[in-house]
Design a protein around this motif. Structure first.
Motif, PDB file in Angstrom:
ATOM      1  N   ILE A 249       0.647  -1.218  -0.016  1.00 22.38           N
ATOM      2  CA  ILE A 249       0.146   0.022   0.089  1.00 22.38           C
ATOM      3  C   ILE A 249       1.034   1.307  -0.126  1.00 22.38           C
ATOM      4  CG2 ILE A 249      -1.422   1.434   1.676  1.00 22.38           C
ATOM      5  CD1 ILE A 249      -3.077  -0.784  -0.036  1.00 22.38           C
ATOM      6  N   ASP A 250       0.400   2.182  -0.882  1.00 23.76           N
ATOM      7  CA  ASP A 250       0.942   3.577  -0.785  1.00 23.76           C
ATOM      8  C   ASP A 250       0.464   4.371   0.666  1.00 23.76           C
ATOM      9  OD1 ASP A 250       2.506   5.882  -1.860  1.00 23.76           O
ATOM     10  OD2 ASP A 250       0.437   6.675  -1.794  1.00 23.76           O
ATOM     11  N   TRP A 251       1.651   4.396   1.452  1.00 23.68           N
ATOM     12  CA  TRP A 251       1.215   4.932   3.020  1.00 23.68           C
ATOM     13  C   TRP A 251       0.474   6.413   2.842  1.00 23.68           C
ATOM     14  CZ3 TRP A 251       1.049   2.022   7.293  1.00 23.68           C
ATOM     15  CH2 TRP A 251       0.659   2.958   8.530  1.00 23.68           C
ATOM     16  N   PRO A 252       0.873   7.300   2.285  1.00 21.46           N
ATOM     17  CA  PRO A 252      -0.134   8.381   2.193  1.00 21.46           C
ATOM     18  C   PRO A 252      -1.459   8.359   1.747  1.00 21.46           C
ATOM     19  CG  PRO A 252       2.115   8.800   1.364  1.00 21.46           C
ATOM     20  CD  PRO A 252       1.940   7.420   1.503  1.00 21.46           C
ATOM     21  N   THR A 253      -1.602   7.724   0.645  1.00 15.89           N
ATOM     22  CA  THR A 253      -2.949   7.664   0.223  1.00 15.89           C
ATOM     23  C   THR A 253      -3.817   6.422   0.355  1.00 15.89           C
ATOM     24  OG1 THR A 253      -2.102   6.774  -1.747  1.00 15.89           O
ATOM     25  CG2 THR A 253      -1.908   8.868  -1.709  1.00 15.89           C
ATOM     26  N   GLY A 254      -3.123   5.312   0.781  1.00 15.65           N
ATOM     27  CA  GLY A 254      -3.848   4.175   0.863  1.00 15.65           C
ATOM     28  C   GLY A 254      -3.974   3.039  -0.368  1.00 15.65           C
ATOM     29  N   ALA A 316      -7.687   6.991  10.578  1.00 18.32           N
ATOM     30  CA  ALA A 316      -7.807   7.762   9.164  1.00 18.32           C
ATOM     31  C   ALA A 316      -6.921   6.706   8.018  1.00 18.32           C
ATOM     32  CB  ALA A 316      -7.558   9.068   8.946  1.00 18.32           C
ATOM     33  N   HIS A 317      -6.081   5.921   8.312  1.00 16.24           N
ATOM     34  CA  HIS A 317      -5.336   5.544   7.486  1.00 16.24           C
ATOM     35  C   HIS A 317      -5.925   4.179   6.808  1.00 16.24           C
ATOM     36  CE1 HIS A 317      -2.145   3.604   5.268  1.00 16.24           C
ATOM     37  NE2 HIS A 317      -2.228   2.189   5.775  1.00 16.24           N
ATOM     38  N   PHE A 318      -6.710   3.516   7.710  1.00 19.67           N
ATOM     39  CA  PHE A 318      -7.423   2.387   7.048  1.00 19.67           C
ATOM     40  C   PHE A 318      -8.852   2.648   6.526  1.00 19.67           C
ATOM     41  CE2 PHE A 318      -4.172  -0.424   8.709  1.00 19.67           C
ATOM     42  CZ  PHE A 318      -4.045  -1.186   7.761  1.00 19.67           C
ATOM     43  N   GLU A 319      -9.286   4.008   7.084  1.00 18.26           N
ATOM     44  CA  GLU A 319     -10.577   4.450   6.294  1.00 18.26           C
ATOM     45  C   GLU A 319     -10.102   4.806   4.794  1.00 18.26           C
ATOM     46  OE1 GLU A 319     -13.348   8.321   6.097  1.00 18.26           O
ATOM     47  OE2 GLU A 319     -12.004   8.081   7.679  1.00 18.26           O
ATOM     48  N   ARG A 320      -9.019   5.324   4.333  1.00 20.47           N
ATOM     49  CA  ARG A 320      -8.374   5.609   3.369  1.00 20.47           C
ATOM     50  C   ARG A 320      -8.301   4.316   2.489  1.00 20.47           C
ATOM     51  NH1 ARG A 320      -5.367   9.529   5.865  1.00 20.47           N
ATOM     52  NH2 ARG A 320      -3.428   8.091   6.160  1.00 20.47           N
TER      53      ARG A 320
END
Length: 333
Positions: A249-254, A316-320
């Motif tokens: 996964i791309d960390w900033p965008t998910g 918020a990360h896993f929401e993305r």
């Protein structure tokens, strides 16, 4: 540092004596945990990790500890729980691998070599994929049973608890996704998925690479997988999906990272090819993995427990990640 329960050197020494691990040289709290209390325990015989379990009970823990012992005995690079010496009296709820420290269930495992790689390349993902497949196969004959305690039943119980902390768009997403996952779990295709013991939390920080060693062509060398205390019996595909949702996964965008995902999937399938049903349900299980960790991070963030030092992960990360998995489903080529 998440230290919920303080352990004295004297308490650690008593445990080390019962396990035949020698004289305690150092005892240091470990940063980063949000579920358990962890210490690095150094003795004159080696380096170990002492874990005190803050939520799991004596009755629940034998599944995890004996699973690690089972895997370690089959050559899987995982922490090996240390047993009491012959003749040491078992306390209430204990067995040879399960101990009690400061009134809490506890275990001691060998400290694996290496460090986590938090910015993995495709080569790291391939090593993890191969090892994960070997781990699944090695666990297939494990004879203890325990459900994934953070599986669908827990999602159904926990979503109503976190809903008051969400805005309208988040509530709509989490409720619709939960309904979708309940629908998937009732399908014949889901029922037919291969299953067995799974790690269920194999993120980048729960694997280490032996940076002092490399294979041919600078191939990374796995030091091992650890932190099995979310393990349970579930579908192997869910375990793989959890890995893909962190390692690829791309960390900033998910957003999905195709190169790393393909490396992990190719290496996994070289050991254990996915069934037709697994290939069909991979997009759904990727969504399930994202939902599981969004829910748990919401719970930890909005309903925290006290600790000496504790910083909950950003939900918020896993929401993305979930929004990306819904909007752009990944299918195997």
């Amino acid at each position: 540092m998440a230290v919920f329960t303080e352990v004295s050197v004297d308490q650690a020494q008593k445990l080390a004596h019962n396990l035949g691990l020698g004289q305690v040289v150092a005892l240091q709290g470990i940063e980063g945990g949000i579920e358990n209390t962890n210490y690095f325990l150094t003795t004159d015989q080696g380096e170990w990790v002492l874990t005190l379990f803050e939520r799991l009970t004596h009755a629940q823990l034998p599944f995890y500890l004996h699973l690690m012992k089972h895997l370690a005995q089959r050559g899987v690079r995982v922490p090996d729980p240390q047993a009491k010496l012959a003749g040491v009296r078992l306390g209430k709820g204990e067995d040879e691998l399960l101990h009690t420290v400061a009134g809490k269930p506890a275990a001691v495992v060998n400290r694996l070599p290496g460090k986590s790689v938090l910015a993995p390349a495709a080569a790291h993902c391939a090593v993890v994929g191969e090892a994960l497949a070997h781990m699944h196969l090695a666990g297939a004959d494990y004879d203890r049973q325990q459900p994934n305690l953070r599986g669908l039943a827990w999602w159904n119980e926990t979503v109503p608890v976190v809903l008051p902390h969400l805005d309208d768009a988040q509530r709509s997403l989490i409720e619709s996704e939960l309904a979708y996952q309940n629908h998937v779990a009732q399908s014949a295709a889901y029922e037919g998925l291969p299953r067995g013991p799974v790690h269920a939390d194999l993120f980048r920080d729960n694997a280490i690479f032996d940076l002092a060693r490399q294979g041919e062509d600078a191939t990374p060398v796995l030091g091992g997988f650890f932190d099995f205390y979310f393990a349970g019996c579930d579908t192997w595909l869910f375990d793989l999906a959890v890995c893909l949702n962190d390692w690829a996964i791309d960390w900033p965008t998910g957003a999905h990272d195709a190169e790393r995902a393909q490396a992990m999937l190719d290496a996994y399938q070289a050991v254990r090819p996915l069934t037709a049903g697994e290939r069909q349900l991979l997009p759904a299980l990727l969504r399930a993995g994202a939902l599981r960790f969004w829910i748990s991070r919401l719970w930890d963030f909005h309903l925290p427990r006290e600790a000496s030092m504790l910083k909950a992960h950003d939900p918020a990360h896993f929401e993305r990640v979930l929004r990306e998995r819904v909007a752009r489903p990944y299918t195997l080529s």
